[in-house]
Motif scaffolding. Structure first.
Motif, PDB file in Angstrom:
ATOM      1  N   ASP A   4       0.810  -1.217   0.000  1.00  0.00           N
ATOM      2  CA  ASP A   4       0.000   0.000   0.000  1.00  0.00           C
ATOM      3  C   ASP A   4       0.845   1.270   0.000  1.00  0.00           C
ATOM      4  N   ASP A   5       2.087   1.174  -0.420  1.00  0.00           N
ATOM      5  CA  ASP A   5       3.053   2.270  -0.339  1.00  0.00           C
ATOM      6  C   ASP A   5       3.201   2.945  -1.704  1.00  0.00           C
ATOM      7  N   ILE A   6       2.940   4.252  -1.772  1.00  0.00           N
ATOM      8  CA  ILE A   6       3.043   4.966  -3.060  1.00  0.00           C
ATOM      9  C   ILE A   6       4.290   5.842  -3.138  1.00  0.00           C
ATOM     10  N   ARG A   7       5.205   5.743  -2.187  1.00  0.00           N
ATOM     11  CA  ARG A   7       6.386   6.604  -2.199  1.00  0.00           C
ATOM     12  C   ARG A   7       7.206   6.401  -3.475  1.00  0.00           C
ATOM     13  N   GLU A   8       7.509   7.504  -4.147  1.00  0.00           N
ATOM     14  CA  GLU A   8       8.311   7.509  -5.371  1.00  0.00           C
ATOM     15  C   GLU A   8       7.734   6.583  -6.447  1.00  0.00           C
ATOM     16  N   SER A   9       6.428   6.361  -6.412  1.00  0.00           N
ATOM     17  CA  SER A   9       5.818   5.442  -7.367  1.00  0.00           C
ATOM     18  C   SER A   9       5.886   5.990  -8.789  1.00  0.00           C
ATOM     19  N   ASP A  67      -1.839  -8.976  -7.247  1.00  0.00           N
ATOM     20  CA  ASP A  67      -2.380 -10.318  -7.469  1.00  0.00           C
ATOM     21  C   ASP A  67      -3.889 -10.326  -7.685  1.00  0.00           C
ATOM     22  N   ASP A  68      -4.601  -9.381  -7.073  1.00  0.00           N
ATOM     23  CA  ASP A  68      -6.061  -9.454  -7.044  1.00  0.00           C
ATOM     24  C   ASP A  68      -6.729  -8.377  -7.899  1.00  0.00           C
ATOM     25  N   LEU A  69      -6.210  -8.137  -9.086  1.00  0.00           N
ATOM     26  CA  LEU A  69      -6.806  -7.160  -9.988  1.00  0.00           C
ATOM     27  C   LEU A  69      -7.921  -7.816 -10.826  1.00  0.00           C
ATOM     28  N   PRO A  70      -8.981  -7.078 -11.158  1.00  0.00           N
ATOM     29  CA  PRO A  70     -10.056  -7.623 -11.997  1.00  0.00           C
ATOM     30  C   PRO A  70      -9.671  -7.577 -13.476  1.00  0.00           C
ATOM     31  N   LEU A  71      -8.664  -8.326 -13.828  1.00  0.00           N
ATOM     32  CA  LEU A  71      -8.076  -8.230 -15.162  1.00  0.00           C
ATOM     33  C   LEU A  71      -9.054  -8.605 -16.272  1.00  0.00           C
ATOM     34  N   GLN A  72      -9.789  -9.700 -16.074  1.00  0.00           N
ATOM     35  CA  GLN A  72     -10.704 -10.122 -17.137  1.00  0.00           C
ATOM     36  C   GLN A  72     -11.785  -9.075 -17.373  1.00  0.00           C
ATOM     37  N   ARG A  73     -12.285  -8.489 -16.309  1.00  0.00           N
ATOM     38  CA  ARG A  73     -13.289  -7.431 -16.460  1.00  0.00           C
ATOM     39  C   ARG A  73     -12.713  -6.262 -17.245  1.00  0.00           C
ATOM     40  N   ILE A  74     -11.467  -5.914 -16.965  1.00  0.00           N
ATOM     41  CA  ILE A  74     -10.845  -4.779 -17.649  1.00  0.00           C
ATOM     42  C   ILE A  74     -10.721  -5.048 -19.139  1.00  0.00           C
ATOM     43  N   ILE A  75     -10.193  -6.221 -19.508  1.00  0.00           N
ATOM     44  CA  ILE A  75      -9.963  -6.472 -20.939  1.00  0.00           C
ATOM     45  C   ILE A  75     -11.259  -6.788 -21.689  1.00  0.00           C
ATOM     46  N   GLN A  77      -0.899  16.099 -17.975  1.00  0.00           N
ATOM     47  CA  GLN A  77      -0.301  17.185 -18.760  1.00  0.00           C
ATOM     48  C   GLN A  77      -0.653  17.074 -20.240  1.00  0.00           C
ATOM     49  N   GLU A  78      -0.951  15.849 -20.682  1.00  0.00           N
ATOM     50  CA  GLU A  78      -1.358  15.624 -22.078  1.00  0.00           C
ATOM     51  C   GLU A  78      -2.849  15.887 -22.275  1.00  0.00           C
ATOM     52  N   GLY A  79      -3.544  16.215 -21.177  1.00  0.00           N
ATOM     53  CA  GLY A  79      -4.967  16.510 -21.277  1.00  0.00           C
ATOM     54  C   GLY A  79      -5.878  15.315 -21.081  1.00  0.00           C
ATOM     55  N   ALA A  80      -5.317  14.167 -20.717  1.00  0.00           N
ATOM     56  CA  ALA A  80      -6.130  12.978 -20.494  1.00  0.00           C
ATOM     57  C   ALA A  80      -6.964  13.133 -19.225  1.00  0.00           C
ATOM     58  N   LEU A  81      -8.115  12.460 -19.202  1.00  0.00           N
ATOM     59  CA  LEU A  81      -8.992  12.447 -18.027  1.00  0.00           C
ATOM     60  C   LEU A  81      -8.698  11.168 -17.256  1.00  0.00           C
ATOM     61  N   ILE A  82      -8.127  11.313 -16.073  1.00  0.00           N
ATOM     62  CA  ILE A  82      -7.548  10.167 -15.363  1.00  0.00           C
ATOM     63  C   ILE A  82      -8.439   9.700 -14.217  1.00  0.00           C
ATOM     64  N   SER A  83      -8.591   8.390 -14.136  1.00  0.00           N
ATOM     65  CA  SER A  83      -9.097   7.733 -12.939  1.00  0.00           C
ATOM     66  C   SER A  83      -8.115   6.605 -12.618  1.00  0.00           C
ATOM     67  N   TYR A  84      -8.188   6.081 -11.418  1.00  0.00           N
ATOM     68  CA  TYR A  84      -7.255   5.010 -11.071  1.00  0.00           C
ATOM     69  C   TYR A  84      -7.980   3.948 -10.259  1.00  0.00           C
ATOM     70  N   TYR A  85      -7.418   2.749 -10.307  1.00  0.00           N
ATOM     71  CA  TYR A  85      -7.910   1.669  -9.456  1.00  0.00           C
ATOM     72  C   TYR A  85      -6.724   1.023  -8.768  1.00  0.00           C
ATOM     73  N   ASP A  86      -6.811   0.898  -7.447  1.00  0.00           N
ATOM     74  CA  ASP A  86      -5.804   0.171  -6.675  1.00  0.00           C
ATOM     75  C   ASP A  86      -6.472  -0.334  -5.398  1.00  0.00           C
ATOM     76  N   PRO A  87      -6.540  -1.648  -5.197  1.00  0.00           N
ATOM     77  CA  PRO A  87      -7.239  -2.187  -4.028  1.00  0.00           C
ATOM     78  C   PRO A  87      -6.618  -1.805  -2.692  1.00  0.00           C
ATOM     79  N   TYR A  88      -5.383  -1.290  -2.716  1.00  0.00           N
ATOM     80  CA  TYR A  88      -4.697  -0.964  -1.470  1.00  0.00           C
ATOM     81  C   TYR A  88      -4.639   0.535  -1.174  1.00  0.00           C
TER      82      TYR A  88
END
Length: 429
Positions: free
Chosen positions: A330-335, A391-399, A346-357
């Motif tokens: 669950d550590d985001i230091r220098e990620s 390990d526990d990402l919803p990969l199949q749902r994403i693709i 900076q490129e103008g993209a609309l960002i959302s993120y998913y991380d279970p931790y």
């Protein structure tokens, strides 16, 4: 000597200090945990851990057995037989050592020293710190290192998220300012760690830590550069790495990523670079590795721009999957994921993120909450980036629900769905 040393003060209850405190508590020591963060102290005093590798039950057990006292009261350092310093040692904006936390901890120890205490520095730092900075400060108390008190250095080797190597199983390098200091430090650490490696000086121990992390820094950056070359040549870098791994000698596998992250690997080599300049030298390898490392998020962004076929990311809805610096923590230091998000914004993209931790993050002043998947996701995102291979990402749902997925970790190997899948260094699946 160690049989009579039963109280240990740990200064800094972060990703290094808290696991160390719990390890000593489990081996019968009474722990005084010193930290200045009220939120951490409140959590610990309520029996809650804020570090994924340390379960609440371990903290509760240490509290209930009266073997653990979290506090900000530095006067309690006088009660300790052993004082271990585990404070952060970040870099300044100019990539020079920021010794603020270490100097404050050293001053606190100096002001509460008593005869016969053992002081050990575990914070990552440049060669010479314990001898040139810590020793003179402690001796301002009037107590002499090697005679009245004992001072040493032991590099931390915590690997967050790695369940294969519990802390006490990892060999522990120790050193001392004098032979008597080293002996005192060894006597304590060997009661907790299965293997203690005693070396000749604190300078050598400090250099050991920097070597370990510079080795990883350089090799990760090297494989990232190879991934860039393979992308241009149309060669699958992941296949190449697996083939090279079949050689039983002379090769250690490293894997491409959007960059190098964490509290040590991207920081410690620059401590060494800074120190080298004081001796009229420098490391070309570290300089080049740093350049490649900083280039990787931009390389990923360019790959997405090519794949999206719009020439611009303005208004493109991108889901970044994983924002920690490595998997299953669950550590985001220098990620590198955070730097990637900055560049996408900076490129103008609309960002959302998913991380279970990680429930929320703030990037460039913008607060983002962790994305919540629903049953019908199609059309909600134009692109997803697998930036961290939890390990526990919803990969199949994403693709199945996102038209384009950029896999920066080869996490989707062998999988298929509706999405067009592009791999860092590996072409299209």
């Amino acid at each position: 000597m160690s049989s009579t040393r039963k109280t240990v003060a740990v200064i800094g209850l972060g990703y290094v200090g808290l696991p160390l405190a719990m390890a000593f508590a489990q081996y019968g020591y009474t722990i005084i945990g010193i930290d200045l963060d009220d939120r951490k102290l409140q959590a610990l005093n309520e029996g809650r851990s804020y570090i994924k590798d340390i379960p609440d039950s371990l903290v509760k057990s240490a509290l209930e057995s009266h073997r653990f006292s979290p506090t900000k009261d530095r006067r309690r350092l006088q009660e300790a037989d052993v004082i271990i310093i585990c404070v952060p040692t970040p870099l300044t904006e100019d990539n020079e050592p920021d010794m603020t936390y270490l100097l404050q901890a050293a001053a606190d120890v100096r002001d509460h020293l008593r005869q016969d205490q053992i002081i050990v520095l575990e914070s990552s730092t440049y060669p010479g710190t314990t001898r040139e900075v810590l020793k003179p400060m402690l001796e301002q108390s009037g107590l002499i290192v090697g005679t009245d008190i004992y001072l040493g250095y032991s590099p931390e080797r915590v690997d967050p998220g790695n369940r294969s190597y519990p802390l006490e199983v990892i060999p522990k390098v120790i050193s001392g300012i004098t032979e008597k200091c080293a002996g005192a430090v060894e006597d304590v650490y060997k009661t907790v760690f299965r293997t203690v490696v005693r070396i000749s000086s604190t300078d050598a121990a400090e250099m050991t830590k920097l070597l370990e992390n510079a080795y990883r820094f350089i090799n990760i950056s090297f494989i990232n550069e190879i991934a860039q070359l393979c992308t241009r040549m149309g060669i699958d870098v992941w296949e190449v790495i697996e083939a090279a791994r079949s050689k039983p000698f002379g090769f250690s596998a490293f894997y491409p990523s959007p960059g190098v992250g964490g509290h040590c690997i991207p920081v410690d080599p620059l401590y060494l670079q800074w120190r080298s300049k004081q001796f009229g030298a420098s490391s070309s390898f570290i300089a080049i590795a740093q350049e490649v490392n900083h280039r990787m998020p931009a390389f990923v962004v360019e790959g997405i721009k090519e794949a999206i076929s719009r020439g611009s990311l303005s208004g493109v809805k991108i889901l970044v999957v994983g924002v920690t610096f490595k998997a299953n923590i669950d550590d985001i230091r220098e990620s590198s994921s955070i730097e990637l998000i900055k560049r996408l914004q900076q490129e103008g993209a609309l960002i959302s993120y998913y991380d279970p931790y990680v429930p929320e993050i703030t990037v460039q002043g913008e607060k983002l909450a962790c994305y919540r998947f629903s049953e019908n996701e199609e059309g909600l995102n134009d692109c997803a980036i697998i930036a961290v291979d939890h390990d526990d990402l919803p990969l199949q749902r994403i693709i199945d629900q996102v038209p384009l997925v950029y896999d920066a970790r080869n996490t989707l190997k062998g999988m298929s769905g509706k999405a067009k899948i592009i791999r860092l260094g590996g072409g299209t699946i």
